[in-house]
Scaffold this motif. Structure first.
Motif, PDB file in Angstrom:
ATOM      1  N   MET A 101      13.028   1.341   5.743  1.00  0.00           N
ATOM      2  CA  MET A 101      12.087   1.771   4.709  1.00  0.00           C
ATOM      3  C   MET A 101      12.717   1.575   3.332  1.00  0.00           C
ATOM      4  O   MET A 101      13.937   1.664   3.191  1.00  0.00           O
ATOM      5  CB  MET A 101      11.764   3.263   4.848  1.00  0.00           C
ATOM      6  N   ALA A 102      11.861   1.326   2.348  1.00  0.00           N
ATOM      7  CA  ALA A 102      12.299   1.266   0.957  1.00  0.00           C
ATOM      8  C   ALA A 102      11.517   2.294   0.151  1.00  0.00           C
ATOM      9  O   ALA A 102      10.290   2.225   0.081  1.00  0.00           O
ATOM     10  CB  ALA A 102      12.070  -0.131   0.390  1.00  0.00           C
ATOM     11  N   LEU A 103      12.242   3.226  -0.437  1.00  0.00           N
ATOM     12  CA  LEU A 103      11.636   4.185  -1.357  1.00  0.00           C
ATOM     13  C   LEU A 103      11.632   3.575  -2.750  1.00  0.00           C
ATOM     14  O   LEU A 103      12.672   3.128  -3.229  1.00  0.00           O
ATOM     15  CB  LEU A 103      12.444   5.485  -1.353  1.00  0.00           C
ATOM     16  N   ALA A 133       9.472   6.361  -9.414  1.00  0.00           N
ATOM     17  CA  ALA A 133       9.647   6.470 -10.874  1.00  0.00           C
ATOM     18  C   ALA A 133      10.633   7.591 -11.187  1.00  0.00           C
ATOM     19  O   ALA A 133      10.551   8.666 -10.604  1.00  0.00           O
ATOM     20  CB  ALA A 133       8.308   6.737 -11.538  1.00  0.00           C
ATOM     21  N   VAL A 185       0.439   1.551  -4.812  1.00  0.00           N
ATOM     22  CA  VAL A 185       0.069   0.324  -4.114  1.00  0.00           C
ATOM     23  C   VAL A 185      -1.442   0.156  -4.219  1.00  0.00           C
ATOM     24  O   VAL A 185      -2.187   1.073  -3.858  1.00  0.00           O
ATOM     25  CB  VAL A 185       0.489   0.385  -2.631  1.00  0.00           C
ATOM     26  N   ASN A 186      -1.870  -0.970  -4.750  1.00  0.00           N
ATOM     27  CA  ASN A 186      -3.302  -1.261  -4.773  1.00  0.00           C
ATOM     28  C   ASN A 186      -3.519  -2.752  -5.024  1.00  0.00           C
ATOM     29  O   ASN A 186      -2.590  -3.534  -4.809  1.00  0.00           O
ATOM     30  CB  ASN A 186      -4.038  -0.373  -5.784  1.00  0.00           C
ATOM     31  N   MET A 221      -2.009   9.007  -9.848  1.00  0.00           N
ATOM     32  CA  MET A 221      -1.615   7.705  -9.279  1.00  0.00           C
ATOM     33  C   MET A 221      -0.493   7.832  -8.261  1.00  0.00           C
ATOM     34  O   MET A 221      -0.334   6.963  -7.396  1.00  0.00           O
ATOM     35  CB  MET A 221      -1.173   6.751 -10.390  1.00  0.00           C
ATOM     36  N   HIS A 239       3.815   9.174  -7.864  1.00  0.00           N
ATOM     37  CA  HIS A 239       5.015   8.725  -8.581  1.00  0.00           C
ATOM     38  C   HIS A 239       5.959   7.905  -7.701  1.00  0.00           C
ATOM     39  O   HIS A 239       6.983   7.427  -8.173  1.00  0.00           O
ATOM     40  CB  HIS A 239       5.739   9.914  -9.222  1.00  0.00           C
ATOM     41  N   GLN A 240       5.561   7.704  -6.430  1.00  0.00           N
ATOM     42  CA  GLN A 240       6.462   6.960  -5.541  1.00  0.00           C
ATOM     43  C   GLN A 240       5.697   6.432  -4.344  1.00  0.00           C
ATOM     44  O   GLN A 240       4.632   6.935  -3.992  1.00  0.00           O
ATOM     45  CB  GLN A 240       7.590   7.864  -5.065  1.00  0.00           C
ATOM     46  N   VAL A 241       6.267   5.403  -3.723  1.00  0.00           N
ATOM     47  CA  VAL A 241       5.765   4.927  -2.437  1.00  0.00           C
ATOM     48  C   VAL A 241       6.970   4.667  -1.536  1.00  0.00           C
ATOM     49  O   VAL A 241       8.085   4.416  -2.016  1.00  0.00           O
ATOM     50  CB  VAL A 241       4.931   3.633  -2.563  1.00  0.00           C
ATOM     51  N   VAL A 242       6.727   4.722  -0.236  1.00  0.00           N
ATOM     52  CA  VAL A 242       7.729   4.331   0.752  1.00  0.00           C
ATOM     53  C   VAL A 242       7.164   3.111   1.480  1.00  0.00           C
ATOM     54  O   VAL A 242       6.074   3.178   2.051  1.00  0.00           O
ATOM     55  CB  VAL A 242       8.014   5.473   1.745  1.00  0.00           C
ATOM     56  N   LEU A 243       7.890   2.011   1.420  1.00  0.00           N
ATOM     57  CA  LEU A 243       7.385   0.760   1.986  1.00  0.00           C
ATOM     58  C   LEU A 243       8.119   0.452   3.285  1.00  0.00           C
ATOM     59  O   LEU A 243       9.356   0.498   3.333  1.00  0.00           O
ATOM     60  CB  LEU A 243       7.596  -0.377   0.992  1.00  0.00           C
ATOM     61  N   PRO A 244       7.376   0.124   4.345  1.00  0.00           N
ATOM     62  CA  PRO A 244       8.023  -0.239   5.607  1.00  0.00           C
ATOM     63  C   PRO A 244       8.667  -1.616   5.505  1.00  0.00           C
ATOM     64  O   PRO A 244       8.126  -2.519   4.858  1.00  0.00           O
ATOM     65  CB  PRO A 244       6.862  -0.257   6.608  1.00  0.00           C
ATOM     66  N   VAL A 302      13.852   3.849  -9.322  1.00  0.00           N
ATOM     67  CA  VAL A 302      14.905   3.689  -8.317  1.00  0.00           C
ATOM     68  C   VAL A 302      14.309   3.067  -7.048  1.00  0.00           C
ATOM     69  O   VAL A 302      13.195   3.399  -6.651  1.00  0.00           O
ATOM     70  CB  VAL A 302      15.586   5.045  -7.996  1.00  0.00           C
ATOM     71  N   LYS A 353      15.509   2.664  -3.198  1.00  0.00           N
ATOM     72  CA  LYS A 353      16.520   3.055  -2.198  1.00  0.00           C
ATOM     73  C   LYS A 353      16.084   2.488  -0.846  1.00  0.00           C
ATOM     74  O   LYS A 353      15.047   2.870  -0.304  1.00  0.00           O
ATOM     75  CB  LYS A 353      16.590   4.576  -2.136  1.00  0.00           C
ATOM     76  N   MET A 395      17.969   9.689   1.976  1.00  0.00           N
ATOM     77  CA  MET A 395      16.729  10.239   1.438  1.00  0.00           C
ATOM     78  C   MET A 395      16.537  11.653   1.946  1.00  0.00           C
ATOM     79  O   MET A 395      16.972  11.983   3.049  1.00  0.00           O
ATOM     80  CB  MET A 395      15.514   9.419   1.907  1.00  0.00           C
ATOM     81  N   LEU A 398       6.967   7.131   8.920  1.00  0.00           N
ATOM     82  CA  LEU A 398       6.079   6.714   7.824  1.00  0.00           C
ATOM     83  C   LEU A 398       4.760   6.264   8.428  1.00  0.00           C
ATOM     84  O   LEU A 398       4.741   5.426   9.340  1.00  0.00           O
ATOM     85  CB  LEU A 398       6.733   5.561   7.054  1.00  0.00           C
ATOM     86  N   ILE A 426      -6.192  -1.472   1.028  1.00  0.00           N
ATOM     87  CA  ILE A 426      -6.158  -0.761  -0.256  1.00  0.00           C
ATOM     88  C   ILE A 426      -7.439   0.000  -0.550  1.00  0.00           C
ATOM     89  O   ILE A 426      -7.618   0.519  -1.643  1.00  0.00           O
ATOM     90  CB  ILE A 426      -5.821  -1.763  -1.381  1.00  0.00           C
ATOM     91  N   ARG A 455      -9.237   6.388  -2.405  1.00  0.00           N
ATOM     92  CA  ARG A 455      -8.033   6.368  -1.595  1.00  0.00           C
ATOM     93  C   ARG A 455      -6.812   6.772  -2.417  1.00  0.00           C
ATOM     94  O   ARG A 455      -5.848   7.325  -1.870  1.00  0.00           O
ATOM     95  CB  ARG A 455      -7.864   4.996  -0.936  1.00  0.00           C
ATOM     96  N   THR A 456      -6.868   6.506  -3.719  1.00  0.00           N
ATOM     97  CA  THR A 456      -5.767   6.904  -4.594  1.00  0.00           C
ATOM     98  C   THR A 456      -5.653   8.425  -4.670  1.00  0.00           C
ATOM     99  O   THR A 456      -4.545   8.981  -4.640  1.00  0.00           O
ATOM    100  CB  THR A 456      -5.961   6.294  -5.995  1.00  0.00           C
ATOM    101  N   GLN A 490      -0.430   7.199   2.137  1.00  0.00           N
ATOM    102  CA  GLN A 490       0.593   7.299   3.182  1.00  0.00           C
ATOM    103  C   GLN A 490       1.170   8.700   3.238  1.00  0.00           C
ATOM    104  O   GLN A 490       1.065   9.463   2.276  1.00  0.00           O
ATOM    105  CB  GLN A 490       1.730   6.311   2.888  1.00  0.00           C
ATOM    106  N   LYS A 502       6.019   3.513  11.063  1.00  0.00           N
ATOM    107  CA  LYS A 502       7.431   3.092  11.136  1.00  0.00           C
ATOM    108  C   LYS A 502       8.269   4.344  11.374  1.00  0.00           C
ATOM    109  O   LYS A 502       8.336   5.236  10.519  1.00  0.00           O
ATOM    110  CB  LYS A 502       7.826   2.423   9.818  1.00  0.00           C
TER     111      LYS A 502
END
Lengths: 137, 137, 137
Positions: free
Chosen positions: A37-39, A42, A51-52, A95, A97-102, A130, A132, B37, C39, C45, C92-93, C98, C132
């Motif tokens: 995962m990638a965190l 902001a 994400v949109n 909106m 302040h963060q997303v976690v991407l697989p 950041v 991570k 994390m 996750l 979207i 969705r926002t 997630q 994930k």
């Protein structure tokens, strides 16, 4: 394994949406992580990450919609401190302040239209996100 | 490695914002994780966790703003079950119910003004937040 | 260790809330992870994933509330591309796209009323959620 990096922004406008999918993908590739995962988060409290869709009309709609839900120029209590950006704190809350991407097979595991954006609501100065990355090689 | 802990709350007011940055940091230090994390997530569906400014005026603004976007006292369908807290479910949705905090060099990797808050929208009873730390020593 | 799976949806209605707690739990059990995080993230979207109450009245309230905050049928700029679903991107926002669920002792570590939902705002076609799982056996 983990890998940490930072993205810097200094938007010419007070409010801006900046696509960062490629920058995040590049950091994931550098990390060597193939499953994880990638965190993406902001580090300032008047900006966000979301994400949109990468479509200018929709980004324009987001801007108008946020101004309606969290208007600037109201008599916010926060402004008694000398600040004038209470709306930016509210807008970034909507909106996110963060997303976690697989991460799958060494790449971001995104759907066909998913794009990652930095959302600036009080720009014209240096701010940071950041990234991570955590997972397995 | 992973480490799990829980924070308990019982706010005297129905609605409250409680700063928990120090409590979360303390759990991260106990975990022994130096790169990773920390998930901080409300375990009740009428409370949330968010990152924003530690400024009383702004927290007041958040309260007023949430009441405008998700008013209490409306004729919500949820209230036919005997509940009276539908607005609390909506308010927590706007604020978010969890954050994932990056850990770098054994500490929370936060920006200069980032503070972690517990958001209570239906308090006056015992409620819980889970902190799950994951990463490398 | 990590484990990746996908949930598919094709809702008969344009807008729907689908409970997916059991499906996610099942994937966590298959993963073999006993301590970690899962996750659960929409790959489209115009849909989201959220945690809230499994109560039909409240889900109805969520639908009405989202229509008020992000109405369909407005003259959105996004619609100049031929699309008609700008409101789905906004809705969705608000709900979030997630969640990250803690895993403790081999199971989802959820509070008493926490349920995981897929939120569809532009359905009637095949769409996907990625799950994930990451952690220790």
């Amino acid at each position: 394994m983990t890998h940490t990096d930072y993205l810097w922004f200094n938007t010419p406008q007070r409010q801006a949406f900046v696509r960062i999918t490629d920058e995040v993908r590049s950091i994931v590739k550098q990390s060597g992580v193939r499953e994880g995962m990638a965190l993406v988060s902001a580090m300032h409290i008047t900006s966000g990450v979301f994400v949109n869709d990468w479509e200018d009309g929709l980004l324009h709609d987001f801007g108008e919609w946020l101004e309606k839900l969290a208007p600037s120029g109201l008599d916010y209590r926060h402004h008694r401190t000398g600040e004038d950006n209470a709306d930016a704190h509210l807008k970034r809350t909507i909106m996110g302040h963060q997303v976690v991407l697989p991460i799958t097979s060494g790449d971001l595991d995104l759907g066909p239209w998913e794009q990652v954006f930095y959302a600036e609501f009080d720009g014209q100065r240096r701010k940071r996100v950041v990234v991570k990355v955590m997972g397995e090689a």
